[in-house]
Design a protein around this motif. Structure first.
Motif, mmCIF file in Angstrom:
data_model
loop_
_atom_site.group_PDB
_atom_site.id
_atom_site.type_symbol
_atom_site.label_atom_id
_atom_site.label_comp_id
_atom_site.label_asym_id
_atom_site.label_seq_id
_atom_site.Cartn_x
_atom_site.Cartn_y
_atom_site.Cartn_z
ATOM 1 N N VAL A 245 -39.602 21.979 -31.018
ATOM 2 C CA VAL A 245 -38.596 20.875 -31.149
ATOM 3 C C VAL A 245 -38.687 19.924 -32.323
ATOM 4 O O VAL A 245 -37.764 19.561 -33.034
ATOM 5 C CB VAL A 245 -38.438 20.274 -29.837
ATOM 6 C CG1 VAL A 245 -37.562 19.071 -30.028
ATOM 7 C CG2 VAL A 245 -37.940 20.942 -28.759
ATOM 8 N N MET A 246 -39.985 19.628 -32.650
ATOM 9 C CA MET A 246 -40.206 18.847 -33.755
ATOM 10 C C MET A 246 -40.022 19.657 -34.805
ATOM 11 O O MET A 246 -39.638 18.918 -36.174
ATOM 12 C CB MET A 246 -41.762 18.424 -33.619
ATOM 13 C CG MET A 246 -42.056 17.559 -32.436
ATOM 14 S SD MET A 246 -43.748 17.173 -32.209
ATOM 15 C CE MET A 246 -43.927 15.885 -33.729
ATOM 16 N N ALA A 247 -40.325 20.870 -35.068
ATOM 17 C CA ALA A 247 -40.014 21.887 -36.374
ATOM 18 C C ALA A 247 -38.519 21.695 -36.564
ATOM 19 O O ALA A 247 -37.850 21.599 -37.724
ATOM 20 C CB ALA A 247 -40.593 23.137 -36.096
ATOM 21 N N TYR A 248 -37.806 22.065 -35.677
ATOM 22 C CA TYR A 248 -36.162 21.873 -35.605
ATOM 23 C C TYR A 248 -35.668 20.309 -36.102
ATOM 24 O O TYR A 248 -34.860 20.319 -36.985
ATOM 25 C CB TYR A 248 -35.648 22.351 -34.224
ATOM 26 C CG TYR A 248 -33.970 22.279 -34.592
ATOM 27 C CD1 TYR A 248 -33.521 23.114 -35.102
ATOM 28 C CD2 TYR A 248 -33.475 21.288 -33.616
ATOM 29 C CE1 TYR A 248 -31.841 23.028 -34.993
ATOM 30 C CE2 TYR A 248 -31.981 21.109 -33.438
ATOM 31 C CZ TYR A 248 -31.277 21.957 -34.501
ATOM 32 O OH TYR A 248 -29.892 21.954 -34.267
ATOM 33 N N PRO B 135 -40.870 29.806 -28.990
ATOM 34 C CA PRO B 135 -41.147 28.492 -29.693
ATOM 35 C C PRO B 135 -41.975 28.868 -31.091
ATOM 36 O O PRO B 135 -41.483 28.214 -32.240
ATOM 37 C CB PRO B 135 -42.126 27.735 -28.993
ATOM 38 C CG PRO B 135 -41.849 28.026 -27.443
ATOM 39 C CD PRO B 135 -41.388 29.505 -27.708
ATOM 40 N N LEU B 136 -42.807 29.710 -31.204
ATOM 41 C CA LEU B 136 -43.391 30.163 -32.626
ATOM 42 C C LEU B 136 -42.455 30.714 -33.406
ATOM 43 O O LEU B 136 -42.375 30.220 -34.622
ATOM 44 C CB LEU B 136 -44.556 31.133 -32.168
ATOM 45 C CG LEU B 136 -45.163 31.674 -33.527
ATOM 46 C CD1 LEU B 136 -45.871 30.461 -34.244
ATOM 47 C CD2 LEU B 136 -46.311 32.644 -32.978
ATOM 48 N N LEU B 137 -41.430 31.388 -33.066
ATOM 49 C CA LEU B 137 -40.487 32.062 -33.779
ATOM 50 C C LEU B 137 -39.619 31.045 -34.230
ATOM 51 O O LEU B 137 -39.026 30.875 -35.427
ATOM 52 C CB LEU B 137 -39.666 33.093 -33.161
ATOM 53 C CG LEU B 137 -40.274 34.291 -32.591
ATOM 54 C CD1 LEU B 137 -39.288 35.448 -31.881
ATOM 55 C CD2 LEU B 137 -40.619 35.206 -34.022
ATOM 56 N N ALA B 138 -39.230 30.057 -33.514
ATOM 57 C CA ALA B 138 -38.437 28.887 -33.708
ATOM 58 C C ALA B 138 -39.131 27.880 -34.880
ATOM 59 O O ALA B 138 -38.687 27.471 -35.885
ATOM 60 C CB ALA B 138 -38.080 28.033 -32.654
ATOM 61 N N VAL B 139 -40.530 27.683 -34.769
ATOM 62 C CA VAL B 139 -41.379 27.149 -35.960
ATOM 63 C C VAL B 139 -41.044 27.892 -37.043
ATOM 64 O O VAL B 139 -41.100 27.118 -38.331
ATOM 65 C CB VAL B 139 -42.560 27.084 -35.272
ATOM 66 C CG1 VAL B 139 -43.571 26.250 -36.398
ATOM 67 C CG2 VAL B 139 -42.803 25.967 -34.070
ATOM 68 N N VAL B 140 -41.496 29.102 -37.056
ATOM 69 C CA VAL B 140 -41.464 30.032 -38.244
ATOM 70 C C VAL B 140 -40.202 29.909 -39.194
ATOM 71 O O VAL B 140 -40.234 29.810 -40.121
ATOM 72 C CB VAL B 140 -41.970 31.383 -38.034
ATOM 73 C CG1 VAL B 140 -41.648 32.106 -39.347
ATOM 74 C CG2 VAL B 140 -43.278 31.547 -37.406
ATOM 75 N N ALA C 263 -36.809 27.884 -43.581
ATOM 76 C CA ALA C 263 -35.616 27.429 -44.357
ATOM 77 C C ALA C 263 -36.052 25.984 -44.977
ATOM 78 O O ALA C 263 -35.737 25.831 -46.021
ATOM 79 C CB ALA C 263 -34.899 27.018 -42.970
ATOM 80 N N ILE C 264 -37.177 25.172 -44.314
ATOM 81 C CA ILE C 264 -37.437 24.117 -44.977
ATOM 82 C C ILE C 264 -38.045 24.319 -46.350
ATOM 83 O O ILE C 264 -37.853 23.613 -47.431
ATOM 84 C CB ILE C 264 -38.456 23.222 -44.205
ATOM 85 C CG1 ILE C 264 -37.818 22.728 -42.808
ATOM 86 C CG2 ILE C 264 -39.213 22.075 -44.991
ATOM 87 C CD1 ILE C 264 -38.740 21.925 -42.005
ATOM 88 N N CYS D 207 -43.000 16.434 -43.327
ATOM 89 C CA CYS D 207 -43.117 17.411 -42.336
ATOM 90 C C CYS D 207 -44.636 18.060 -42.481
ATOM 91 O O CYS D 207 -45.176 19.128 -41.796
ATOM 92 C CB CYS D 207 -42.504 18.749 -42.438
ATOM 93 S SG CYS D 207 -42.109 19.625 -43.940
ATOM 94 N N ALA D 208 -45.362 17.438 -43.245
ATOM 95 C CA ALA D 208 -46.940 18.071 -43.783
ATOM 96 C C ALA D 208 -47.541 17.996 -42.455
ATOM 97 O O ALA D 208 -48.567 18.644 -42.060
ATOM 98 C CB ALA D 208 -47.574 17.366 -44.966
ATOM 99 N N ALA D 209 -47.667 16.686 -41.750
ATOM 100 C CA ALA D 209 -48.532 16.469 -40.832
ATOM 101 C C ALA D 209 -48.154 17.346 -39.606
ATOM 102 O O ALA D 209 -48.925 18.063 -38.874
ATOM 103 C CB ALA D 209 -48.329 14.994 -40.354
ATOM 104 N N HIS D 210 -46.997 17.644 -39.191
ATOM 105 C CA HIS D 210 -46.417 18.498 -38.148
ATOM 106 C C HIS D 210 -46.895 20.087 -38.487
ATOM 107 O O HIS D 210 -47.300 20.425 -37.751
ATOM 108 C CB HIS D 210 -45.100 18.286 -38.038
ATOM 109 C CG HIS D 210 -44.514 19.292 -36.899
ATOM 110 N ND1 HIS D 210 -43.280 19.925 -37.023
ATOM 111 C CD2 HIS D 210 -44.928 19.500 -35.742
ATOM 112 C CE1 HIS D 210 -43.071 21.165 -36.020
ATOM 113 N NE2 HIS D 210 -44.244 20.552 -35.117
#
Length: 317
Positions: free
Chosen positions: A117-120, A210-215, A220-221, A241-244
């Motif tokens: 969720v935080m990556a999104y 969730p890992l696929l969502a993060v990747v 995209a970022i 977003c470096a910390a996350h």
């Protein structure tokens, strides 16, 4: 070994870290210091985000949930380990072991979903920054956080439903410092095929998705950052977003190394060392990563928490 009627194990024995008394004392002091610092760091982040109006935004809302989760996480694993160091007694009741397992799975699954969720959220903030307030309103952030907690605890309930129905006739020695899925499945004297299948399928949903969502989000970022014409723009965008990203790399690398392997490899003692990484070290370093990489959090902490400590009330002339 004490058994209930019908040959059911009444208690388990956690091996922990068997070593010489001087080294055990050193480990106790080390883990106790980490435990206290982790409690302090995460509690300060939770209170800073709660008290500072400037941090009442989705990004810090999720960060507050993650720090609260780490506070709970650290209390599931470390206190029993510290008690074992002091008493040299690693016994835990069957109910106590299942209770610890339930909360451990629930919090681990919740963190997997929350990191996604935080990556999104970071994807929306960087790739759609002009529309970010409308794309991620506070109501949506609340629902996403609630979904993270709900999915984690529901997944844990389903796993425990099958694991608790297994019979444990002995031995009752767990080569670990807390009750985990693999050692319990290895100790059962009944057919564990169904429990392993449920554990595997839920792991696919709660870890792999969730890992696929993060990747996907960070792909995209990074693509969006590379399209920024100036190096200053690159640095500014990536710093948000470096910390996350650091948290995601540490957490997923350690959990995948532990759980995405054949069960036969579980017997090696180095698995306990990896477990220390994601159950103790990661919650300890998370707040430091956030504070060192985020000027807003540091400034809010200085104005709110430190300000209240130095000036608790107005002093009359």
């Amino acid at each position: 070994m004490r058994n209930l009627s019908g040959g059911h194990v009444e208690e388990f024995v956690l091996v922990g870290f068997p070593t010489t008394p001087p080294l055990q004392l050193l480990l106790f002091v080390l883990f106790f210091a980490i435990y206290l610092l982790t409690l302090l760091e995460n509690a300060l982040i939770v209170f800073t985000i709660w008290l500072a109006p400037s941090l009442h935004r989705p990004m810090y809302f999720f960060l507050g949930h993650l720090s609260f989760l780490e506070l709970w996480y650290i209390n599931v694993t470390i206190p029993r380990l510290l008690a074992a160091f002091l008493t040299q007694d690693g016994r835990v009741s069957y109910v106590g072991c299942m209770t610890q397992l339930y909360f451990f799975i629930a919090l681990a699954c919740t963190e997997c979903v929350l990191l996604a969720v935080m990556a999104y959220d970071r994807y929306l903030a960087i790739c759609g920054h002009l529309l970010y307030p409308s794309l991620m309103p506070s109501s949506l952030a609340t629902r996403l956080a609630a979904a993270s907690w709900g999915s984690g605890f529901f997944s844990s309930m389903m796993k425990l439903l099958f694991i608790s129905q297994l019979s444990y006739c002995g031995p009752n020695i767990i080569n670990h410092f807390f009750c985990d899925i693999s050692p319990l499945l290895n100790l059962t004297c009944s057919d564990k095929e169904q429990a392993e299948l449920v554990d595997f399928l839920l792991a696919l949903v709660m870890i792999l998705l969730p890992l696929l969502a993060v990747v996907s989000s960070y792909t995209a970022i990074i693509a969006a950052i590379l399209r920024i014409p100036t190096s200053r723009g690159h640095h500014k965008a990536f710093s948000t977003c470096a910390a996350h990203l650091a948290v995601v790399v540490i957490y997923y690398s350690s959990t995948l190394f532990t759980y995405a392997r054949p069960q036969a490899m579980y017997t090696f003692n180095h698995n306990k060392i990896i477990s220390v990484l994601y159950t103790i070290i990661v919650p300890f370093f998370n707040p430091a990563i956030y504070c060192l990489r985020n000027k807003e959090v540091k400034e809010a902490f200085r104005k709110t928490v430190m300000g209240r400590c130095h000036y608790p009330r107005d002093v009359p002339d």
